[in-house]
Design a protein around this motif. Structure first.
Motif, short mmCIF file in Angstrom:
data_model
loop_
_atom_site.label_atom_id
_atom_site.label_comp_id
_atom_site.label_asym_id
_atom_site.label_seq_id
_atom_site.Cartn_x
_atom_site.Cartn_y
_atom_site.Cartn_z
N GLY A 273 -6.60 3.78 -2.50
CA GLY A 273 -7.21 2.91 -3.50
C GLY A 273 -6.22 2.59 -4.59
N TYR A 274 -6.62 2.80 -5.85
CA TYR A 274 -5.71 2.66 -6.98
C TYR A 274 -5.19 4.04 -7.34
N LEU A 275 -4.16 4.49 -6.64
CA LEU A 275 -3.55 5.81 -6.81
C LEU A 275 -4.47 6.96 -6.42
N TRP A 276 -5.59 6.65 -5.77
CA TRP A 276 -6.49 7.64 -5.18
C TRP A 276 -6.37 7.59 -3.65
N TRP A 277 -6.39 8.75 -3.01
CA TRP A 277 -6.47 8.84 -1.55
C TRP A 277 -7.93 8.83 -1.13
N LEU A 278 -8.21 8.22 0.02
CA LEU A 278 -9.59 8.03 0.49
C LEU A 278 -9.76 8.65 1.87
N ASN A 279 -10.76 9.47 2.01
CA ASN A 279 -11.03 10.08 3.32
C ASN A 279 -11.96 9.19 4.14
N GLY A 280 -12.05 9.46 5.43
CA GLY A 280 -13.04 8.82 6.28
C GLY A 280 -12.73 7.40 6.71
N LYS A 281 -11.50 6.97 6.54
CA LYS A 281 -11.14 5.61 6.94
C LYS A 281 -10.60 5.61 8.38
N ALA A 282 -10.40 4.41 8.92
CA ALA A 282 -10.00 4.28 10.32
C ALA A 282 -8.55 4.70 10.56
N SER A 283 -7.73 4.67 9.52
CA SER A 283 -6.32 5.04 9.67
C SER A 283 -5.73 5.34 8.30
N TYR A 284 -4.52 5.90 8.30
CA TYR A 284 -3.83 6.19 7.04
C TYR A 284 -2.32 6.20 7.25
N HIS A 285 -1.59 6.12 6.14
CA HIS A 285 -0.14 6.30 6.11
C HIS A 285 0.17 7.56 5.33
N LEU A 286 1.25 8.21 5.67
CA LEU A 286 1.76 9.33 4.90
C LEU A 286 2.87 8.84 3.97
N PRO A 287 3.13 9.57 2.87
CA PRO A 287 4.27 9.22 2.03
C PRO A 287 5.56 9.18 2.84
N GLN A 288 6.44 8.24 2.50
CA GLN A 288 7.75 8.09 3.14
C GLN A 288 7.65 7.82 4.64
N SER A 289 6.59 7.13 5.03
CA SER A 289 6.43 6.76 6.43
C SER A 289 5.74 5.41 6.52
N GLN A 290 6.17 4.61 7.47
CA GLN A 290 5.52 3.33 7.73
C GLN A 290 4.61 3.41 8.96
N LEU A 291 4.44 4.60 9.49
CA LEU A 291 3.61 4.79 10.67
C LEU A 291 2.13 4.75 10.30
N THR A 292 1.36 3.98 11.03
CA THR A 292 -0.10 3.96 10.87
C THR A 292 -0.70 5.02 11.77
N ILE A 293 -1.36 5.99 11.17
CA ILE A 293 -1.94 7.11 11.91
C ILE A 293 -3.44 6.88 12.04
N PRO A 294 -3.97 6.85 13.26
CA PRO A 294 -5.41 6.60 13.41
C PRO A 294 -6.24 7.79 12.96
#
Length: 356
Positions: A273-294
């Motif tokens: 979000g706005y500097l908040w991390w959100l759980n329960g979404k379809a995918s995410y990125h980790l810091p220092q990575s451009q990989l989309t993780i399902p």
């Protein structure tokens, strides 16, 4: 963690009074509780009164202590259900928030916008002038305050570490074209200082800290502006966000901005979000990575949870469906890490065992 942080912890003011808790009177419809702005009294609620499993408490505490935790709090509807300190820490001891403090900057940005002194859709250079990056003027002028809030500035995120001097803020992509976790968000503190005509510390203290009874202060650690406080002060901020920006009947942050801050803010990293991390979404990125993780960031935790996550496992978890706020402060659970680690998965399996 840099030695400057540990030096700060030694020098940082600690509060000598003992924390007090008090059981609330029984009510048919329990309202959300807010502790007084001063003093140490804070209502409690027992594990038994919630129908939670007492047998799950000790395994959770053992795991927290094993994993280098220092402070741990669970609130339910604002009342303390668990409050535990480990490894020489105490209720009066201050500790750093690391990147969990990014959410404080997000909140102050929303407060400044509701006061009409800035607009997050405006370019950053409108407030702090041009030349704050090494990009061309055209590239720099694409970067808005919202891009800093959403980690979509397009600035190179790895080569220069946390340095935010103009020479280190180099072009990687156009703003909004790329999500990358970057310390450049701290420029929002300069934006707010310029827009308000106050120092960042003064604006923060008067508009947020003092209004919800937090202790603590900002300090400089290398290129980072870091907040330090007691575990209870972190819990106060979590409680404010659980109540959508209101402290009792006082609107600290308006609900419109709160909702924007705690929902998907762009279409690259759905879990941010706005500097908040959100759980329960379809995918995410980790810091220092451009990989989309399902999948969800923490599948063992409730899907509606939103989170402030900091280096070495500083955590604020807010779970509206469970009326819960969970705080963890301490050293890294395992090796030094950034925002996320396997610790979250196991910790939430043990927290969930309390009420499942």
């Amino acid at each position: 963690m840099p030695k400057t942080i540990y030096s700060f912890l030694i020098l940082f003011l600690c509060f000598s009074c003992n924390s007090e808790t008090v059981e609330p009177a029984a009510t048919t419809t329990e309202t959300i509780y807010f502790p007084p702005l001063t003093g140490t009294i804070w209502e409690t609620k027992s594990i038994a009164s919630l129908g939670w499993k007492q047998a799950a408490v000790q395994p959770l505490l053992d795991y927290l202590e094993l994993k280098q935790s220092k402070g741990f709090i669970i609130l339910v509807n604002g009342r303390i259900v668990m409050e535990n300190y480990f490894n020489g820490h105490a209720a009066s001891t201050n500790w750093y928030w690391a990147s969990a403090g990014k959410t404080l900057t997000s909140t102050l940005t929303g407060i400044a916008q509701q006061e009409g002194i800035l607009n997050i859709n405006n370019k950053v250079s409108q407030y702090i002038g041009t030349g704050w990056t090494s990009e061309t003027l055209a590239q720099e002028n694409l970067i808005t305050c919202k891009n800093l809030l959403t980690m979509t500035s397009g600035i190179e995120d790895i080569a220069n570490g946390d340095d935010v001097s103009p020479s280190s803020l180099q072009y990687k992509a156009d703003a909004a074209a790329r999500w990358a976790y970057h310390n450049v968000y701290v420029k929002l503190q300069d934006v707010i200082a310029q827009a308000s005509g106050q120092t960042w510390n003064t604006y923060f203290n008067t508009k947020l800290r003092d209004k919800i009874g937090m202790d603590g202060a900002w300090f400089q650690s290398g290129n980072n502006s870091v907040y330090g406080s007691t575990t209870r002060s972190m819990a106060r901020f979590g409680l404010l966000m659980y109540n959508k920006g209101k402290w009792e009947n006082n609107i600290i942050l308006n609900e419109t901005y709160f909702n924007e801050a705690t929902t998907t803010s762009q279409n690259i990293n759905l879990s941010y979000g706005y500097l908040w991390w959100l759980n329960g979404k379809a995918s995410y990125h980790l810091p220092q990575s451009q990989l989309t993780i399902p999948g969800s960031i923490i599948p063992t935790a409730p899907n509606d949870m939103f989170m402030a996550l900091g280096k070495n496992d500083q955590k604020i978890y807010v779970i509206p469906s469970k009326k819960m706020v969970v705080i963890r402060m301490g050293d890294a659970a395992d090796n030094v890490n950034l925002a996320l680690s396997d610790f979250d998965l196991t910790l939430w399996a043990k927290i969930s065992a309390l009420y499942q």
